[in-house]
Design an enzyme around this catalytic site. Structure first.
Site, PDB file in Angstrom:
ATOM      1  N   SER A 169       0.626  -1.371   0.453  1.00  0.00           N
ATOM      2  CA  SER A 169      -0.236  -0.061  -0.295  1.00  0.00           C
ATOM      3  C   SER A 169       0.574   1.523  -0.179  1.00  0.00           C
ATOM      4  O   SER A 169       2.110   1.493  -0.940  1.00  0.00           O
ATOM      5  CB  SER A 169      -1.263  -0.203   1.243  1.00  0.00           C
ATOM      6  OG  SER A 169      -1.897   0.991   0.966  1.00  0.00           O
ATOM      7  N   ASP A 273      -9.643  -3.002  -5.960  1.00  0.00           N
ATOM      8  CA  ASP A 273      -9.044  -1.911  -5.270  1.00  0.00           C
ATOM      9  C   ASP A 273      -8.997  -0.985  -6.274  1.00  0.00           C
ATOM     10  O   ASP A 273      -8.951  -1.181  -7.218  1.00  0.00           O
ATOM     11  CB  ASP A 273      -7.372  -2.212  -5.369  1.00  0.00           C
ATOM     12  CG  ASP A 273      -6.538  -1.044  -3.999  1.00  0.00           C
ATOM     13  OD1 ASP A 273      -6.966  -0.510  -3.820  1.00  0.00           O
ATOM     14  OD2 ASP A 273      -5.375  -1.818  -4.043  1.00  0.00           O
ATOM     15  N   HIS A 303      -8.697  -3.888  -1.448  1.00  0.00           N
ATOM     16  CA  HIS A 303      -7.934  -3.344  -0.654  1.00  0.00           C
ATOM     17  C   HIS A 303      -7.631  -3.904   1.059  1.00  0.00           C
ATOM     18  O   HIS A 303      -7.623  -4.022   1.124  1.00  0.00           O
ATOM     19  CB  HIS A 303      -7.643  -1.689  -0.848  1.00  0.00           C
ATOM     20  CG  HIS A 303      -6.374  -1.915  -0.425  1.00  0.00           C
ATOM     21  ND1 HIS A 303      -4.965  -1.171  -1.280  1.00  0.00           N
ATOM     22  CD2 HIS A 303      -5.730  -0.828   0.201  1.00  0.00           C
ATOM     23  CE1 HIS A 303      -3.683  -0.812  -0.703  1.00  0.00           C
ATOM     24  NE2 HIS A 303      -4.437  -0.577   0.366  1.00  0.00           N
TER      25      HIS A 303
END
Length: 334
Positions: A169, A273, A303
Site C-alpha cells: 500500500s 482495489d 484493498h
C-alpha cells in the site's frame, strides 16, 4: 479499462463476507482514524499467529534521522549447516496511508518471511503525517536502508545474494521511490536487485495526468465500500504532501520520465482495489522500459484483503505467491 472488468466481479467468498459487513465509517479526523485502526489491529491480534519465534534473531536499534530518531528492526534467520556467508536483504515498508502504522504491524509476516525464505528483513518505523509530512517517510525509510547496509556484518547480510526493497500500500510507493532514489545515489546505484510492490499506491490522487486518464479508472469506479473508498483515500495524501508536492516524483513515481535501469519488480494487485489501475499502469511502464516484471492478480477482492480476512482462499494464494515472487527476484526459481 474494459480488460479489467472480469477481475472486478466480486469473489464469491468476499461477496458472502461483505454482505454482512457495514460500510466503512466516514473519515472524521486522523486521530479518530488512528483509534479505529488500533481497535481493528487489536481485534486481529487476538487470534493471529504470533509468527516464528525460533530459528531467528531479532535486533532493534534507534537511529538518527533528519530532526529526530526512529526505531529500526532486523529479522535475521539462524544459519543452517549448508549455508555459507550471509543472507540476502529485504528492506520492508509497512502501509497505513502515510498517517497510521508502525513496525509492529508486520512483525509476524517478517518473522515468517525471514525464517522460511532465508532472508534478512529490515524495516524502519518511519514517521507519519501530518506531524511529519513529506519527505519524512521517504527519508526515514532510506535511512533504515542505509543503516542495514552499514551494519551488514552484524546483521549477516550479503547483498550479492539479493537486495530487495518492498512494501504494501503506502509502503509500496515508498519501495518504488527507494528503487528510483537508489539509481541516483552513487553508494546505492546498481546494488538494489529487486522491488516488491503489494497493492501499491503509486501516484497522488491529485496528480493524475491527462495522458493516463483513460488507464486510471479504478479510483472513480470506487467499487469497494468496506476497505478503501474514494471518499477517504485522499485524506492520507492531503496530510502527507498538502498542496505542494503532488507531482513530486517521490510522491508520484508513476510520473517519472524514465523507468530504465530500475530493478525487476514483483507486483500484486487486488481486483476491487481503488489503486488497481495505477499498479497495472506502473507494471506496463516498467515492462516497456525493459524492466523484468512478475504480476499476480486477485480478482474480486478489495484493498488489504489479506490483512483482515485470513479465511479467504485468495489470502492463502497471496501468501504463497509472495514467497514465490520473492524467490523469483532472488533467482531461486524461473
Amino acid at each position: 479499462m474494459a480488460q479489467y472488468t472480469n477481475i472486478s466481479v466480486p469473489d464469491p467468498e468476499w461477496a458472502a463476507i461483505s454482505a454482512n459487513l457495514p460500510e466503512r465509517a466516514p473519515f472524521v479526523s486522523i486521530p479518530a482514524f488512528r483509534e479505529r485502526v488500533a481497535a481493528l489491529r487489536a481485534k486481529i491480534n487476538l487470534t493471529a499467529d504470533k509468527g516464528a519465534t525460533e530459528g531467528l534473531t531479532v535486533i532493534e536499534r534507534k537511529i538518527e534521522v533528519v530532526n529526530g530518531e526512529i526505531r529500526v528492526r532486523a529479522y535475521i534467520p539462524d544459519s543452517q549447516e549448508n549455508e555459507v556467508g550471509g543472507f540476502p536483504l529485504m528492506v520492508w515498508m509497512f502501509g497505513g496511508g502515510f498517517v497510521v502504522g508502525d513496525i509492529d504491524d508486520d512483525d509476524v509476516f517478517l518473522r515468517n518471511t525471514a525464517v522460511h525464505s532465508r532472508i534478512v528483513c529490515v524495516q524502519g518505523d518511519y514517521r507519519k503525517a501530518p506531524e511529519y509530512p513529506f519527505p519524512a517517510a521517504v527519508d526515514d525509510s532510506y535511512a533504515a536502508l542505509k543503516w542495514a547496509l552499514s551494519n551488514s556484518s552484524e546483521l549477516s547480510i550479503d547483498i550479492s545474494k539479493g537486495f530487495i526493497v518492498a512494501g504494501a500500500s503506502a509502503g509500496g510507493i515508498l519501495a518504488a521511490v527507494l528503487a528510483h532514489r537508489g539509481l541516483k545515489d552513487p553508494e546505492i546505484k546498481g546494488k538494489i536487485t529487486g522491488q516488491i510492490l503489494l497493492i501499491p499506491t503509486l501516484i497522488s490522487p491529485f496528480a493524475y495526468p491527462e495522458k493516463f486518464k483513460s488507464e486510471l479508472l479504478s479510483l472513480d469506479k470506487d467499487e469497494d465500500k468496506h476497505m478503501l473508498t474514494k471518499r477517504d483515500f485522499p485524506r492520507g495524501y492531503e496530510a502527507y504532501h498538502g498542496d505542494l508536492h503532488a507531482t513530486n516524483l517521490e510522491v508520484s513515481p508513476l510520473l517519472a520520465e524514465s523507468f530504465r535501469g530500475l530493478p525487476p519488480a514483483y507486483i500484486q494487485i487486488a481486483g476491487l482495489d481503488l489503486l488497481r489501475d495505477e499498479a497495472f499502469l506502473y507494471e506496463r511502464l516498467l515492462r516497456d522500459a525493459g524492466v523484468p516484471t512478475k504480476l499476480d492478480v486477485y480478482p474480486g477482492v478489495p484493498h488489504g484483503f489479506y490483512v483482515v480476512f485470513k479465511e479467504l482462499t485468495a489470502t492463502k494464494k497471496q501468501e504463497k505467491d509472495f514467497a514465490t515472487g520473492l524467490d523469483w527476484l532472488l533467482g531461486r526459481s524461473s
